[in-house]
Enzyme design. Structure first.
Site, PDB file in Angstrom:
ATOM      1  N   GLY A 116       0.975  -1.238   0.696  1.00 52.04           N
ATOM      2  CA  GLY A 116      -0.111   0.082  -0.150  1.00 52.04           C
ATOM      3  C   GLY A 116       0.876   1.275   0.313  1.00 52.04           C
ATOM      4  O   GLY A 116       2.142   1.354   0.334  1.00 52.04           O
ATOM      5  N   SER A 117       0.258   2.517  -1.243  1.00 48.26           N
ATOM      6  CA  SER A 117       0.882   3.033  -1.061  1.00 48.26           C
ATOM      7  C   SER A 117       0.931   4.312  -2.286  1.00 48.26           C
ATOM      8  O   SER A 117       0.395   4.040  -2.515  1.00 48.26           O
ATOM      9  CB  SER A 117       2.974   2.721  -1.532  1.00 48.26           C
ATOM     10  OG  SER A 117       3.045   1.804  -2.410  1.00 48.26           O
TER      11      SER A 117
END
Length: 220
Positions: free
Chosen positions: A184-185
């Site tokens: 996640g980013s």
């Protein structure tokens, strides 16, 4: 396309996770009735989809094309001050959830001028403050025609490792895999102020397969 190692459809960052989860699942399958192995088989399947690294042919590109650097959803297109090069810029931000491909691809061809790494916090990557407060890795790339492009890998709420494959003074190609962010980013791309965006906020995009902007002509 330049690569530092073969890409057998799975990013190398995932190999230890895949081996661990599958190994534990097989051992538990052998020594228990099988139910205890189920969570580890699920983790193995999740890792397979998370660390996938599909081969994608790049579209026809002009010298001013900006290729999409990440899979995900466009969450911001705005005129800002580039905090790395201290210049007016157009920022395009792409948020990656855990189901997106997390391999990052170079948006332009050029020469890496500088790399910055900043340890930081782990706010939700979809928040605006994540761009400047979260852990991040920034690349300054100068294109062949002299345009400056800053590409920033930003860690997210559960991301705990940013990987960058290139260093200062490296020559890079548009579409080249240059990094990976785990779990996640977001990726922020700062472009010259006169850049024309080709995507809109909320649009789903795919790295390496579409152009997100066209660089403006450099003024003499």
């Amino acid at each position: 396309m330049k690569t530092d190692y073969p890409y057998p459809l799975l990013a190398r960052e995932g190999w230890p996770f895949l081996a661990l989860f599958l190994g534990v699942a097989i051992v538990l399958q052998m020594v228990t009735n099988g139910w205890w192995a189920s969570p580890f088989y699920l983790l193995f399947l999740f890792s397979l989809q998370f660390f996938r690294d599909p081969r994608r042919p790049s579209p026809a590109l002009s010298e001013r094309s900006v290729l999409c650097p990440a899979d995900g959803r466009v969450i911001a297109i705005e005129q800002v001050d580039d905090p790395y090069l201290s210049r007016p810029a157009l920022k395009i931000s792409i948020f990656m959830n855990v189901f997106d491909v997390h391999v990052n691809r170079m948006p332009v061809k050029g020469q890496v001028q500088k790399v910055w790494y900043f340890p930081g916090k782990f706010f939700n990557a979809a928040l605006d403050k994540a761009s400047l407060e979260n852990e991040r890795n920034a690349l300054w790339v100068k294109t062949d025609d002299g345009s400056d492009v800053t590409v920033v890998q930003v860690a997210g709420l559960v991301a705990r490792r940013i990987v960058c494959y290139v260093a200062a003074d490296s020559s890079v190609a548009a579409g080249q895999r240059f990094g990976f962010i785990r779990f996640g980013s977001r990726v922020d791309t700062y472009l010259p102020f006169n850049t024309q965006p080709l995507v809109v906020v909320g649009e789903r995009v795919r790295s390496g397969t579409q152009c997100i902007a066209t660089l403006g002509v450099q003024q003499p």
